[in-house]
Write an enzyme that holds these catalytic residues in place. Structure first.
Site, PDB file in Angstrom:
ATOM      1  N   ASP A   1       2.380   2.039   3.368  1.00 43.55           N
ATOM      2  CA  ASP A   1       3.349   0.908   3.922  1.00 43.55           C
ATOM      3  C   ASP A   1       5.003   1.704   3.699  1.00 43.55           C
ATOM      4  O   ASP A   1       5.772   1.248   4.249  1.00 43.55           O
ATOM      5  CB  ASP A   1       3.219  -0.322   3.225  1.00 43.55           C
ATOM      6  CG  ASP A   1       2.131  -1.039   3.390  1.00 43.55           C
ATOM      7  OD1 ASP A   1       1.168  -0.451   4.289  1.00 43.55           O
ATOM      8  OD2 ASP A   1       1.668  -1.815   2.427  1.00 43.55           O
TER       9      ASP A   1
ATOM     10  N   HIS B   1       0.947  -1.176  -0.072  1.00 41.41           N
ATOM     11  CA  HIS B   1      -0.155  -0.166  -0.190  1.00 41.41           C
ATOM     12  C   HIS B   1       0.865   1.176   0.101  1.00 41.41           C
ATOM     13  O   HIS B   1       2.023   1.094   0.670  1.00 41.41           O
ATOM     14  CB  HIS B   1      -0.797   0.265   1.308  1.00 41.41           C
ATOM     15  CG  HIS B   1      -1.975  -1.010   1.672  1.00 41.41           C
ATOM     16  ND1 HIS B   1      -1.174  -2.228   2.289  1.00 41.41           N
ATOM     17  CD2 HIS B   1      -2.983  -1.118   1.559  1.00 41.41           C
ATOM     18  CE1 HIS B   1      -2.339  -3.032   2.272  1.00 41.41           C
ATOM     19  NE2 HIS B   1      -3.293  -2.167   1.998  1.00 41.41           N
TER      20      HIS B   1
HETATM   21  C1  XLS Z   1      -7.781  -6.330   4.699  1.00 42.31           C
HETATM   22  C2  XLS Z   1      -7.085  -6.548   3.294  1.00 42.31           C
HETATM   23  C3  XLS Z   1      -6.079  -5.504   2.925  1.00 42.31           C
HETATM   24  C4  XLS Z   1      -6.017  -5.725   1.224  1.00 42.31           C
HETATM   25  C5  XLS Z   1      -5.371  -4.603   0.709  1.00 42.31           C
HETATM   26  O1  XLS Z   1      -8.417  -7.077   5.332  1.00 42.31           O
HETATM   27  O2  XLS Z   1      -6.640  -8.133   3.253  1.00 42.31           O
HETATM   28  O3  XLS Z   1      -4.887  -5.849   3.254  1.00 42.31           O
HETATM   29  O4  XLS Z   1      -5.356  -6.902   0.968  1.00 42.31           O
HETATM   30  O5  XLS Z   1      -5.575  -3.396   0.865  1.00 42.31           O
END
Ligand code: XLS
Ligand code: CA
Ligand code: CA
Length: 438
Positions: free
Chosen positions: A101, A98
């Site tokens: 991150d 993301h």
């Molecule tokens: C949250 C999600 C998130 C997505 C990406 O539950 O799994 O991590 O994979 O935003």
């Protein structure tokens, strides 16, 4: 400078007792006409692995992910070095991120974008140095308080625009790094009460955001995939991308079905009261199977625990669906998984990835055995044999009518169903294939 004390993880085979070795993941071994590495396309999740510190609803973090730094920008640079060291040592070819991150958000959108611009060259350099690739990128449009009422489904046009800016930038970075996918996970795209919600407007807006993102990236030559990641709830009570079937209805309504595939997460499937295999199967037969977030939930906990996958029965059925789908194209197996809050040491990260990778390597080998054994597929084919010839074939071809079928049924003597579904036989076959060598 090495940030982790553990060395490179090697394949030592099933007899090995070395906790820091693969027992089943042998990247170069051939399974089903491809190497294991090509079949599995493992990916590291930047958020859990480099940023997750064990914080939960009742307690602060237990793990240190600052890698000896105190300055925010220096911390994130170290996270990048740590990410690539881990990928190198664990033989993980891909990563996913993301925007949030990668760098601190700073105090403004401008500061956030400047921070991103400063880290991208480092990521590029490390990707080249270690020969690693980007599986997919995404924008975190759910964490900040501005997204309390959603991002693309916010009641505020300014918040919607802010999300658009984040998505544009995340797409730019994904393209710059040669990413093979871009994910929309609608963490806040849902509602807590319909009393304050215009669901039609929100869904129209969400589709509009996706359409604009596709137009923007395709207009700049992006040839990778777009994925929607279904999840039924959490953090909202109801999330619009509830499951694969709901996402399909949405995509078809808004004419986006040719542009999007799905990124299926195991723990989200079970939260939607489906099996992981059900979601993969639904995606496969509707032509939208794309990528996988590999993890597992806990049967006794009703939320998204994002545990590393260790249930080999589930990984086997997952890989069976992947093989039936013809394998991954741009997608892969991203470990959207975190070590438990009590597993707070850096060694635990290695052990967790080894567990997940070995469980999927085993799942792949066993799924290939099921395909080669052929009994399960043959049983299913035979079960529907009445649709291969005669009236059944006419039904399949669409060359009959309700009247003709009525006449046909009236011409029959007694119609009884005597064919057993033989579920227990098939379960025995599964166990025999999986554990017959014990
Ligand atoms: C949250 C999600 C998130 C997505 C990406 O539950 O799994 O991590 O994979 O935003
Ligand atoms: Ca996920
Ligand atoms: Ca999850």
């Amino acid at each position: 400078m090495e940030l982790f004390k553990i060395g490179k993880i090697k394949y030592e085979g099933p007899q090995s007792k070395n906790p820091y070795a693969f027992k089943h993941y042998d990247p170069a071994a051939m399974v089903g006409g491809k190497t294991m590495a090509e079949q599995l396309r493992f990916s590291l999740s930047y958020w859990h692995t480099l940023c997750g510190d064990g914080t939960d609803m009742f307690g602060i973090g237990t793990a240190d992910k600052n890698f000896g730094e105190t300055d925010p920008l220096a911390i994130y640079r170290k996270k990048a070095y740590a990410a690539f060291e881990l990928m190198d040592k664990l033989d993980i070819p891909y990563f996913c991120f993301h925007d949030k991150d990668l760098v601190p958000e700073g105090g403004s959108l401008q500061a956030f974008q400047a921070n991103l611009d400063a880290i991208v060259p480092l990521l590029k350099e490390l990707m080249q140095k270690y020969d690693k690739k980007l599986l997919w990128g995404t924008a975190n449009c759910f964490n900040h308080p501005r997204y309390v009422h959603g991002a693309a489904t916010s009641c505020s046009a300014d918040v919607f625009s802010y999300a658009a800016a984040q998505i544009k930038k995340a797409l730019d970075i994904t393209m710059e790094l040669g990413g093979q996918g871009y994910v929309f996970w609608g963490g806040r795209e849902g509602y807590d009460t319909l009393l304050n919600t215009d669901m039609e407007l929100e869904l129209d807006n969400m589709a509009q955001m996706m359409r604009m993102a596709v137009d923007y990236a395709r207009g700049r030559g992006y040839t990778g995939d777009f994925y929607i990641e279904p999840k039924p709830k959490e953090p909202t009570k109801h999330q619009y991308d509830f499951d694969v079937a709901t996402v399909l209805g949405f995509l078809r309504k808004y004419g986006l079905d040719k542009e999007f595939k799905v990124n299926i997460e195991a723990n989200h499937a079970t939260l939607a009261q489906h099996t992981f295999q059900h979601e993969l199967y639904t995606a496969r037969i509707n032509g939208v199977f794309g990528s996988i977030d590999a993890n597992q939930g806990d049967q006794l906990i009703g939320w998204d625990t994002d545990q590393f996958p260790t249930n080999v029965y589930d990984t086997t059925l997952c890989m069976l669906e992947v093989l039936r789908a013809g394998g991954f194209v741009n997608g892969g197996l991203n470990f959207d998984a975190k070590t438990r809050r009590g597993s707070m040491n850096h060694e635990d990260i290695f052990l967790a990835y080894i567990a997940g990778m070995d469980s999927f390597a085993l799942g792949l080998k066993l799924a290939q055995k099921i395909v080669e054994d052929g009994r399960i597929d043959a049983f299913v084919k035979e079960r529907y044999a009445s649709f291969q010839t005669g009236i059944g074939a006419e039904i399949r071809r669409g060359t009959t009518t309700l009247e003709k079928l009525s006449d046909y049924a009236l011409s029959l003597d007694v119609v009884e169903e005597k064919n057993s579904g033989r579920q227990e036989y098939l379960e025995n076959v599964m166990n025999e294939i999986m554990f017959g060598g014990c």
